[in-house]
Design a protein around this motif. Structure first.
Motif, PDB file in Angstrom:
ATOM      1  N   TRP A   1      90.024 -84.361  65.519  1.00 51.39           N
ATOM      2  CA  TRP A   1      91.484 -84.402  65.430  1.00 51.39           C
ATOM      3  C   TRP A   1      92.134 -83.304  66.271  1.00 51.39           C
ATOM      4  N   LEU A   2      91.563 -82.095  66.245  1.00 51.65           N
ATOM      5  CA  LEU A   2      92.122 -81.002  67.040  1.00 51.65           C
ATOM      6  C   LEU A   2      92.043 -81.322  68.532  1.00 51.65           C
ATOM      7  N   ASP A   3      90.937 -81.906  68.960  1.00 52.02           N
ATOM      8  CA  ASP A   3      90.802 -82.298  70.359  1.00 52.02           C
ATOM      9  C   ASP A   3      91.826 -83.383  70.719  1.00 52.02           C
TER      10      ASP A   3
ATOM     11  N   LEU B   1     101.640 -86.910  70.226  1.00 51.60           N
ATOM     12  CA  LEU B   1     101.181 -87.545  68.989  1.00 51.60           C
ATOM     13  C   LEU B   1     101.012 -86.500  67.889  1.00 51.60           C
ATOM     14  N   GLY B   2     100.508 -85.332  68.260  1.00 54.63           N
ATOM     15  CA  GLY B   2     100.362 -84.266  67.280  1.00 54.63           C
ATOM     16  C   GLY B   2     101.696 -83.792  66.735  1.00 54.63           C
ATOM     17  N   GLY B   3     102.756 -83.986  67.516  1.00 58.37           N
ATOM     18  CA  GLY B   3     104.078 -83.530  67.087  1.00 58.37           C
ATOM     19  C   GLY B   3     104.873 -84.548  66.290  1.00 58.37           C
TER      20      GLY B   3
ATOM     21  N   LEU C   1     101.686 -84.988  57.273  1.00 59.97           N
ATOM     22  CA  LEU C   1     100.613 -84.514  58.150  1.00 59.97           C
ATOM     23  C   LEU C   1      99.226 -84.727  57.549  1.00 59.97           C
ATOM     24  N   ASN C   2      99.151 -84.803  56.226  1.00 63.28           N
ATOM     25  CA  ASN C   2      97.840 -84.961  55.588  1.00 63.28           C
ATOM     26  C   ASN C   2      97.437 -86.424  55.424  1.00 63.28           C
ATOM     27  N   THR C   3      98.186 -87.354  56.036  1.00 61.39           N
ATOM     28  CA  THR C   3      97.825 -88.769  55.972  1.00 61.39           C
ATOM     29  C   THR C   3      96.556 -89.018  56.782  1.00 61.39           C
ATOM     30  N   SER C   4      95.549 -89.568  56.135  1.00 60.54           N
ATOM     31  CA  SER C   4      94.294 -89.845  56.835  1.00 60.54           C
ATOM     32  C   SER C   4      94.401 -91.123  57.651  1.00 60.54           C
ATOM     33  N   ALA C   5      93.787 -91.113  58.823  1.00 63.68           N
ATOM     34  CA  ALA C   5      93.708 -92.337  59.618  1.00 63.68           C
ATOM     35  C   ALA C   5      92.764 -93.315  58.924  1.00 63.68           C
ATOM     36  N   GLU C   6      93.046 -94.597  59.040  1.00 64.18           N
ATOM     37  CA  GLU C   6      92.154 -95.616  58.495  1.00 64.18           C
ATOM     38  C   GLU C   6      90.853 -95.645  59.290  1.00 64.18           C
TER      39      GLU C   6
END
Length: 255
Positions: A11-13, A21-23, A29-34
């Motif tokens: 995710w950091l990369d 997208l990070g912004g 922000l804590n929503t996990s990707a499927e």
């Protein structure tokens, strides 16, 4: 490496590569990707067969293989042993490229430093080989867009897919919000890597073009990934979206 650390590095990369997208602040922000779509190639330590041991050690199990001959891909669906993000590992088959681009990409990969070809974090530490020239990128882009993408990005996360029901908004609502942010979606069931099953509503949003510096110093602005939103046509809590993400006719049994 533990799975949590691996996903965090992915995710950091991803957000470093795509700061737009990070912004985004359209969902918590804590929503996990499927699911997380990773792209690699069937060569040396970067082949799916070589990466599988490390991924299994981190708690991922293989639950399906898909062949997309028209795209030169084998896709491996990997499930975690908890409710976190699934992995969709798309492996470009070098043998599907014609001779000149295949040899050019292979020669580029062969220039990887040996220290960058080992370890459990091969999918989250960037491109292990030198940056190609713009001319080589164009040659690969004409042959196969993912070959060109791999040449400048290396094996890594291409896009994250989010389930609208997890976010708590409809696809139409989120689509309008992203459009207002200047991120219009692709039309159709494409995401730059594979086709998506008609069992789902799916939109792909390319990231903003980023300045990319090639080996001879020339600069070009390129879109190098994005994010996807998916929504089931009919409510069904028994299957994860990742399980029905890829078209059924592409599923294959592998010995």
């Amino acid at each position: 490496m533990q799975r949590e650390e691996f996903v965090q590095q992915l995710w950091l990369d991803y957000v470093h590569t795509h700061p737009d997208l990070g912004g985004l602040r359209l969902w918590p922000l804590n929503t996990s990707a499927e699911y997380l779509t990773l792209v690699t190639l069937n060569y040396g330590p970067f082949a799916a067969s070589e990466l599988s041991a490390s991924l299994a050690h981190m708690g991922y199990r293989s639950v399906g293989h898909y062949a997309m001959a028209d795209k030169g891909l084998l896709v491996h669906l990997l499930a975690p042993n908890d409710n976190s993000s699934w992995l969709v590992l798309a492996e470009l088959q070098l043998g599907t490229l014609s001779k000149a681009p295949r040899e050019a990409l292979t020669q580029l990969v062969l220039q990887s430093h040996p220290a960058d070809c080992k370890g459990q974090n091969l999918l989250c530490r960037g491109r292990p080989w030198p940056m190609p020239s713009w001319a080589l990128y164009q040659q690969l882009q004409q042959a196969h867009p993912l070959a060109a993408w791999l040449a400048i990005m290396g094996p890594r996360l291409h896009h994250a897919g989010f389930d609208c029901s997890t976010i708590g908004e409809s696809l139409d609502t989120l689509n309008s919000q992203l459009d207002a942010c200047g991120m219009p979606s692709f039309e159709g069931q494409q995401n730059g890597v594979f086709s998506v099953s008609p069992l789902l509503e799916h939109r792909f949003y390319p990231a903003m073009p980023q300045k990319t510096v090639f080996s001879l110093g020339d600069e070009h602005r390129l879109c190098l990934g994005g994010l996807a939103l998916v929504q089931k046509h009919v409510g069904d809590d028994h299957e994860r979206i990742a399980e029905i993400l890829l078209p059924f006719h592409t599923r294959c049994e592998m010995a």
